[in-house]
Design a protein around this motif. Structure first.
Motif, PDB file in Angstrom:
ATOM      1  N   ALA A  97       0.816  -1.211   0.000  1.00  0.00           N
ATOM      2  CA  ALA A  97       0.000   0.000   0.000  1.00  0.00           C
ATOM      3  C   ALA A  97       0.857   1.271   0.000  1.00  0.00           C
ATOM      4  N   GLY A  98       2.165   1.083   0.068  1.00  0.00           N
ATOM      5  CA  GLY A  98       3.055   2.250   0.087  1.00  0.00           C
ATOM      6  C   GLY A  98       3.048   2.990   1.414  1.00  0.00           C
ATOM      7  N   THR A  99       2.736   2.272   2.505  1.00  0.00           N
ATOM      8  CA  THR A  99       2.671   2.948   3.809  1.00  0.00           C
ATOM      9  C   THR A  99       3.453   2.191   4.882  1.00  0.00           C
ATOM     10  N   ARG A 120       5.814   7.579   3.173  1.00  0.00           N
ATOM     11  CA  ARG A 120       7.170   7.882   3.590  1.00  0.00           C
ATOM     12  C   ARG A 120       7.331   9.347   4.016  1.00  0.00           C
ATOM     13  N   ALA A 121       6.800  10.262   3.222  1.00  0.00           N
ATOM     14  CA  ALA A 121       6.970  11.690   3.512  1.00  0.00           C
ATOM     15  C   ALA A 121       6.287  12.062   4.825  1.00  0.00           C
ATOM     16  N   ALA A 122       5.088  11.540   5.034  1.00  0.00           N
ATOM     17  CA  ALA A 122       4.356  11.851   6.271  1.00  0.00           C
ATOM     18  C   ALA A 122       5.077  11.258   7.478  1.00  0.00           C
ATOM     19  N   LEU A 123       5.637  10.075   7.266  1.00  0.00           N
ATOM     20  CA  LEU A 123       6.377   9.429   8.361  1.00  0.00           C
ATOM     21  C   LEU A 123       7.598  10.269   8.745  1.00  0.00           C
ATOM     22  N   LEU A 124       8.379  10.656   7.750  1.00  0.00           N
ATOM     23  CA  LEU A 124       9.591  11.442   8.035  1.00  0.00           C
ATOM     24  C   LEU A 124       9.239  12.767   8.689  1.00  0.00           C
TER      25      LEU A 124
END
Lengths: 577, 577
Positions: free
Chosen positions: A550-552, A568-572
């Motif tokens: 799911a790309g998450t 990825r961006a939200a995680l970082l």
């Protein structure tokens, strides 16, 4: 010989499969407090003998976090690190008189030649000995030496794990000054450094005045981490950083006394012997009643008066002139002076003349209720001056209570605290005893003033847990966590792309300065998550086959109830990246 | 509560005026070796009591450099840090039998309850106790735990400053393994880590085989820092990294024996009792003579033969069958067996039958010279087989000498060394004694094999000075220096631009990662430079009014004889910037 510096290679990923993590589901029976329980369950410490603990690799990571922050802030404050021996000769401790005075907490040792030593529980003597060898001129002052060192106190009843261990890690600092003013300046400097240390560690804390209630510069303050399980009761103000031990805390003085509005009357209180019972019977607030406490002091019988909702403070009472050695009066003494049994005592109509010491709040009251000095009766509508003479002494003789107005205009709150630091203007006690002088600007030998500043590094770890935990385990502040983040790999052996994605994420976080571990132990998710919660890692990231599809990534903060699926961006972004 | 992380501000410049530097011109009388002298003169250490030293701020900086390199390389090698208590219970030391066996070096302590403890001089017992609580399955092996900790050995004669102090800082590591092969693997891993550590520290060192002469995998090696003042004599090869204690070192076996070329003849040596004198009289090389050493052993009189230029090695001799308990023979015993007084002894014509033990080199000689067993005479042109029977035993029974051919084809060199590390395959001694088992792959309880690996961190500081000093003081390797560079300000108060330029340079170097100090103490240049040389800073940069006018800085490397005037770019280039 290789050229210096050798390149230091990138650290290998911190894989939990290569680390020694050893948690336990069982709650250890020996542990009485939550930090001790959780440190054992998380496998941070292991007991070697009474009051002697091994810090496991996990525990040591946390201990070092604290040590590093302490060291950085001491350096920043201009203190200079050194290292004294842990084993110190008896002769030195005899110079200060503490070889005897320190008592049985001092671990005494004989070497093979029968010479006597102790294991240093603190180092005023050793540092003053160093100073008298090193410092001879005012030009070398002021100076503040500190060390981070293992200390030993032979506690009679070591308990609570590292909270009250016999061997412990301490930062102790000692400063030397030509004048008292300069000592006071460094005291404030250390106070500020300590505040930065506990703030950086992410702890709720208060600097508590240990021995006086006055706001302002003081000769001694304790730093307490706030926690419900703390041994010490402290009061602090919402209006400033004022805080004090409850026994030393002062509220603001009360406003002016109101004019009498009621007439004096005698009321029947057949079985009402406490203020609470009397107030209930009369249907008035407890704060309208006055408690009479009968005391014997140097110059005879004294009646101390506090409001019904207040408690007498023995330490404050002891500071009233003539009351240094007071004790509670016995029934015979009470009968002799007041003509009445306890339960109905009051300042009016005593059998003999009685000295009245009234709390400031009581002196400001009008229309109050006291015992009638007659069994089964109280007096209501009592007023100073009109119904009885003004008190002989008016003073602050009570414990503060939650909600009291503070001297700074704020409100007092009560809390419990764990002492983790201490700053103290020692004065010349040790420099005098050890004959340490420097030459001043005029070439005159002068005994320097001295301050000492301690922090219980290992104790902070336990105190932080007392303050930060939940049912699942420890909830570390970020600065103290063994790792800020952990990347959990689900079924690493099933699908190599999962392990690869996890390691890539690990490397990205690590390269950005986020201290991260990789949980590649291959545990079932439930067991893995339970471990990570128990050991209190702030940020948990789960990398799974499903998530990758799911790309998450599944992200959860240790303080959050739910996890979220983030790209990825939200995680970082959760790490400010 | 402030947001985490709090920004950690740029460190203030490390100004020596704010640091505690206290050098001395006098050479301390108590110091017997150069490192002790220089550490006292530089003010790195101060004595508190016999074998107990305070590490001053300057000394501690160096100690920490060593500690950091050791820690980084242990981490990189996969070892995991923990911390054991310094005070350990008697019961644990009784399990291993060392409570008695360790002897008086073990500092024994009674606490307030009369329970007995010791101050840990090493921690095999404590780590094995930790391991038996923590490790239960082969899946948790292998593991290597280490700590950096203060240790205590109650030396009967503490001396040489921190070289042989009672309290000292040590890194001790302990590994656990399912098999001996895995222990041997980790032993090699630690050996490599130690080599990296001493290489990074910039020290000339050798890994020395402590107890055997064979090249190859061994159960125990000592790491020595080479220094002329070292207590231990070691031999190392130019052909490999082979090194051994001189007493254990082996040279290559000699080539085949030559055919006899001379006839046996008796020569007059009226006063020539030593090989040297005989060789001089006869005008032959000392290596052509043979020394006869008379011994008494289990099965009687033995004559040990070594070349005239070699010395008998008692340890090697003791390994010859039957010679374990040998001693030198007395004059009466010699007379009884050889019929001659010492000085003219030899293997030919004994009075009684004599057992001959020949060194390998002697067995390979032809046409050699020995005593004639007749006062005033030697025999020359002696040959095995022709003039006397072949030796009863041929063995390596001599000390190696400088220039010997090594087994690896290189040449042996002799040096002196200071032991600073030790790697040791312990086997199952402690795990067996403490009943520590894990379940192997088949569910069978197995006693793990154990290795231990120590480094004397505080001792390394002294050893480095023994290796690196000159008449002006210490010459630190860059990795151990308290600062890599110092910027000296000449007359900082005269001209503010000088102080500003110095600070700007300081900041530039510090920002580029060159650990630098600013000498702003305002001393006269001579006194300032003497201090900086004494404390051994590698790079000295002088900022002066004159230099600034010329656009140059005066640069001098501690190992260079002369200083140079460099412009900014050339100066920075010295730091690779």
């Amino acid at each position: 010989m290789a050229k210096w510096p050798l390149p230091y290679p990138e650290s290998p990923p911190m894989r939990l499969s290569q680390f020694h993590l050893h948690t336990s589901k069982e709650t250890p029976a020996e542990a009485e407090i939550v930090s001790h329980k959780l440190m054992l369950k998380a496998g941070m410490i292991r007991k070697l003998a009474a009051g002697l603990y091994t810090w496991s690799p996990l525990g040591l990571r946390v201990l070092r976090k604290v040590e590093t922050v302490v060291r950085e802030e001491m350096d920043r404050a201009g203190a200079i690190e050194l290292q004294l021996p842990t084993i110190q000769p008896k002769e030195l401790w005899e110079e200060s008189g503490r070889w005897q005075k320190f008592g049985d907490q001092l671990l005494k040792i004989r070497d093979r030649k029968e010479a006597e030593y102790c294991y240093s529980p603190t180092a005023e003597e050793a540092i003053t000995d160093f100073a008298r060898q090193e410092l001879s001129s005012y030009k070398q002052l002021p100076v503040n030496f500190y060390q981070v060192q293992t200390k030993f106190r032979d506690e009679i009843r070591p308990r609570f794990g590292v909270m009250r261990a016999r061997e412990f890690l301490m930062k102790d600092a000692y400063s030397f000054h030509l004048t008292d003013e300069d000592l006071a300046r460094e005291y404030r400097n250390m106070h500020a450094a300590y505040s930065r240390i506990f703030t950086r560690l992410g702890l709720r804390f208060r600097a508590v005045q240990a021995d006086s209630g006055a706001i302002g510069g003081d000769a001694s303050q304790e730093f307490h981490v706030l926690a419900d399980s703390g041994e010490d009761a402290i009061a602090f103000s919402t209006g400033s950083d004022y805080a004090a031990n409850v026994e030393a805390a002062a509220a603001a003085a009360p406003g002016p006394r109101s004019a009498p509005a009621e007439t004096l009357r005698k009321v029947e209180t057949p079985t009402q012997r406490t203020c609470e019972d009397v107030a209930a019977l009369l249907g008035i607030p407890l704060a309208r009643t006055v408690k009479s406490v009968a005391l014997m002091a140097e110059d005879g019988f004294v009646l101390a008066l506090v409001r019904g909702d207040h408690a007498v403070n023995g330490i404050k009472l002891g500071k009233v002139p003539g009351l240094a050695g007071h004790r509670l009066a016995g029934e015979a003494e009470i009968l002799e002076h007041l003509g009445c049994e306890p339960g109905f005592l009051g300042p009016l109509n005593p059998r003999k003349a009685v000295r009245i010491v009234a709390d400031r709040e009581v002196a400001a009251m009008a229309d109050f209720v006291v015992g009638a000095n007659e069994a089964g009766f109280h007096l209501a509508g009592v007023n100073w001056g009109r119904d009885l003479p003004e008190p002989d002494v008016v003073a602050d003789i009570r414990n503060v209570v939650e909600g009291d107005r503070a001297e700074d205009g704020g409100e007092l709150r009560l809390a419990r605290g764990i002492e983790v630091g201490h700053v103290f203007q020692l004065g010349r006690k040790y420099s005098q005893a050890l004959g340490f002088t420097v030459l001043d600007e005029n070439g005159k030998a002068t005994v320097p003033a001295m301050g000492c500043y301690g922090i219980g590094i290992s104790r902070i770890v336990a105190a932080a847990i007392e303050q930060n935990h939940d049912d699942a385990g420890i909830v570390w502040p970020e600065a103290m966590a063994p790792w800020r983040a952990v990347v959990c790999v689900i079924n690493p052996k099933n699908d190599p792309t999962v392990a690869e994605a996890a390691e890539a994420l690990y490397r990205e976080l690590a390269a950005a300065g986020v201290e991260t571990a990789l949980d590649d132990r291959g545990l079932r998710p439930g067991a893995m998550f339970a471990d990570i919660e128990l050991i209190g890692i702030p940020h948990r990231i789960v990398v799974s086959e499903r998530g990758l599809a799911a790309g998450t990534f599944e992200y959860r903060h240790r303080r959050a109830g739910e996890s979220e699926n983030l790209d990825r961006a939200a995680l970082l972004a959760r790490f400010g990246l």
